[in-house]
Design a protein around this motif. Structure first.
Motif, mmCIF file in Angstrom:
data_model
loop_
_atom_site.group_PDB
_atom_site.id
_atom_site.type_symbol
_atom_site.label_atom_id
_atom_site.label_comp_id
_atom_site.label_asym_id
_atom_site.label_seq_id
_atom_site.Cartn_x
_atom_site.Cartn_y
_atom_site.Cartn_z
ATOM 1 N N HIS A 102 0.834 -1.205 0.000
ATOM 2 C CA HIS A 102 0.000 0.000 0.000
ATOM 3 C C HIS A 102 0.870 1.257 0.000
ATOM 4 O O HIS A 102 0.594 2.209 -0.735
ATOM 5 N N LEU A 103 1.919 1.257 0.812
ATOM 6 C CA LEU A 103 2.805 2.422 0.855
ATOM 7 C C LEU A 103 3.582 2.567 -0.441
ATOM 8 O O LEU A 103 3.783 3.688 -0.934
ATOM 9 N N GLN A 104 4.016 1.448 -0.989
ATOM 10 C CA GLN A 104 4.745 1.494 -2.258
ATOM 11 C C GLN A 104 3.873 2.115 -3.352
ATOM 12 O O GLN A 104 4.339 2.933 -4.153
ATOM 13 N N ALA A 105 2.586 1.753 -3.362
ATOM 14 C CA ALA A 105 1.663 2.304 -4.360
ATOM 15 C C ALA A 105 1.485 3.809 -4.179
ATOM 16 O O ALA A 105 1.218 4.531 -5.155
ATOM 17 N N LEU A 106 1.651 4.281 -2.953
ATOM 18 C CA LEU A 106 1.521 5.707 -2.667
ATOM 19 C C LEU A 106 2.846 6.454 -2.809
ATOM 20 O O LEU A 106 2.899 7.672 -2.641
ATOM 21 N N GLY A 107 3.933 5.707 -3.080
ATOM 22 C CA GLY A 107 5.248 6.322 -3.216
ATOM 23 C C GLY A 107 5.871 6.718 -1.894
ATOM 24 O O GLY A 107 6.704 7.636 -1.844
ATOM 25 N N VAL A 108 5.477 6.009 -0.816
ATOM 26 C CA VAL A 108 5.948 6.356 0.533
ATOM 27 C C VAL A 108 6.958 5.310 1.005
ATOM 28 O O VAL A 108 6.635 4.127 1.088
ATOM 29 N N PRO A 109 8.185 5.715 1.337
ATOM 30 C CA PRO A 109 9.199 4.758 1.797
ATOM 31 C C PRO A 109 8.812 4.135 3.134
ATOM 32 O O PRO A 109 8.276 4.811 4.019
ATOM 33 N N LEU A 110 9.103 2.840 3.269
ATOM 34 C CA LEU A 110 8.929 2.108 4.517
ATOM 35 C C LEU A 110 10.287 1.532 4.893
ATOM 36 O O LEU A 110 10.867 0.764 4.133
ATOM 37 N N VAL A 111 10.789 1.934 6.066
ATOM 38 C CA VAL A 111 12.124 1.512 6.490
ATOM 39 C C VAL A 111 12.046 0.866 7.868
ATOM 40 O O VAL A 111 11.554 1.482 8.821
ATOM 41 N N ALA A 112 12.525 -0.368 7.966
ATOM 42 C CA ALA A 112 12.638 -1.054 9.251
ATOM 43 C C ALA A 112 14.014 -0.749 9.826
ATOM 44 O O ALA A 112 15.028 -0.930 9.152
ATOM 45 N N VAL A 113 14.054 -0.290 11.089
ATOM 46 C CA VAL A 113 15.274 0.253 11.679
ATOM 47 C C VAL A 113 15.649 -0.493 12.953
ATOM 48 O O VAL A 113 14.800 -0.707 13.822
ATOM 49 N N SER A 114 16.925 -0.875 13.056
ATOM 50 C CA SER A 114 17.460 -1.534 14.246
ATOM 51 C C SER A 114 18.862 -0.978 14.496
ATOM 52 O O SER A 114 19.539 -0.570 13.550
ATOM 53 N N PRO A 115 19.331 -0.989 15.753
ATOM 54 C CA PRO A 115 20.701 -0.552 15.999
ATOM 55 C C PRO A 115 21.741 -1.577 15.567
ATOM 56 O O PRO A 115 22.938 -1.264 15.519
ATOM 57 N N GLN A 116 21.312 -2.790 15.243
ATOM 58 C CA GLN A 116 22.266 -3.825 14.854
ATOM 59 C C GLN A 116 23.098 -3.357 13.659
ATOM 60 O O GLN A 116 22.576 -2.699 12.755
ATOM 61 N N VAL A 117 24.389 -3.698 13.675
ATOM 62 C CA VAL A 117 25.270 -3.236 12.609
ATOM 63 C C VAL A 117 24.851 -3.859 11.279
ATOM 64 O O VAL A 117 24.340 -4.982 11.246
ATOM 65 N N PRO A 118 25.040 -3.145 10.159
ATOM 66 C CA PRO A 118 24.508 -3.587 8.873
ATOM 67 C C PRO A 118 24.900 -4.999 8.475
ATOM 68 O O PRO A 118 24.064 -5.762 7.953
ATOM 69 N N GLU A 119 26.160 -5.391 8.722
ATOM 70 C CA GLU A 119 26.600 -6.712 8.268
ATOM 71 C C GLU A 119 25.922 -7.854 9.020
ATOM 72 O O GLU A 119 25.841 -8.982 8.521
ATOM 73 N N LYS A 120 25.408 -7.574 10.219
ATOM 74 C CA LYS A 120 24.649 -8.575 10.972
ATOM 75 C C LYS A 120 23.150 -8.432 10.712
ATOM 76 O O LYS A 120 22.397 -9.399 10.771
ATOM 77 N N LEU A 121 22.718 -7.208 10.440
ATOM 78 C CA LEU A 121 21.296 -6.912 10.262
ATOM 79 C C LEU A 121 20.751 -7.401 8.926
ATOM 80 O O LEU A 121 19.566 -7.724 8.803
ATOM 81 N N VAL A 122 21.605 -7.491 7.930
ATOM 82 C CA VAL A 122 21.156 -7.824 6.577
ATOM 83 C C VAL A 122 20.446 -9.169 6.506
ATOM 84 O O VAL A 122 19.597 -9.403 5.649
ATOM 85 N N GLU A 123 20.736 -10.063 7.462
ATOM 86 C CA GLU A 123 20.183 -11.413 7.377
ATOM 87 C C GLU A 123 18.660 -11.435 7.467
ATOM 88 O O GLU A 123 18.018 -12.289 6.861
#
Length: 227
Positions: A102-123
């Protein structure tokens, strides 16, 4: 008709009631209850707050700034604990199914955020083949500004260490701090249009009120979600 997020999380808790050792289960329950009892609600981000510029780190590499997120309109941030968190592995796929299209259709970014470092978070993004963005909040900088952080209590620290390591090793941050599950809808001018913080991580924001807040910002006619 899909199940609500909180029904899915209740099912997770029911499974734990049936399978976990009583002592371990009690540590989990006590920590969540403590966070509810001690919630510093006055410190939580709320609608009407202005968010100063911030920078997140994309798990694929590169950065994502507040201004980039808001370049074409509002954006939605979903704070979660870390990639291995069982409840987060229910919540993010739910948001992928029930909110992201629904957000994609509206052109609205959806971002899931965690403090975990990127190389561990990517999983977690890879595991669930998430289309929504996943990004790291370095050193919990944004989470701290939003007033949504908590520290493990002593019993939870001991339980984590008994399993092999502290949460700081898991996240790569070296601390016992994590964000409480939080959803923030940011208007194009940087003001918070909607915010909900869930001290108990087995209770989280459903997709429907988030979409309503975005539609209100955009002046869209609401579409009933199938929950």
């Amino acid at each position: 008709m899909s199940e609500s997020l909180n029904r899915l999380l209740a099912n997770l808790h029911a499974e734990r009631l049936a399978t976990w050792e009583p002592a371990a289960l009690q540590v989990n329950i006590d920590q969540r209850q403590r966070l509810v009892d001690e919630a510093r609600i006055d410190d939580f981000v709320r609608a009407g707050d202005s968010l100063e510029p911030f920078t997140l780190l994309k798990v694929e590499g590169g950065s994502l700034s507040r201004d980039e997120l808001l370049a074409n309109g509002p954006a939605v941030l979903i704070f979660f604990r870390f990639a291995g968190c069982p409840a987060c592995n229910i919540a993010l796929p739910y948001y992928q199914r029930e909110l992201y299209p629904h957000l994609q259709a509206l052109g609205v970014p959806l971002v899931a955020v965690s403090p975990q470092v990127p190389e561990k978070l990517v999983e977690i993004k890879t595991r669930h083949n998430l289309g929504l963005q996943v990004a790291s909040d370095p050193d919990n900088n944004l989470g701290r500004r939003l007033g949504i952080l908590y520290n493990f209590d002593e019993a939870s620290r001991k339980a984590a260490l008994a399993k092999g390591n502290g949460i700081g090793e898991t996240t790569g941050t070296g601390t016992w701090e994590l964000p409480q599950p939080t959803v923030v809808v940011i208007a194009r001018d940087g003001k918070v249009a909607f915010a909900e913080v869930s001290p108990d991580w087995l209770v989280r924001t459903e997709a429907d009120p988030v979409l309503r807040a975005v539609e209100q910002l955009l002046g869209q006619t609401p579409v009933q979600l199938a929950i």
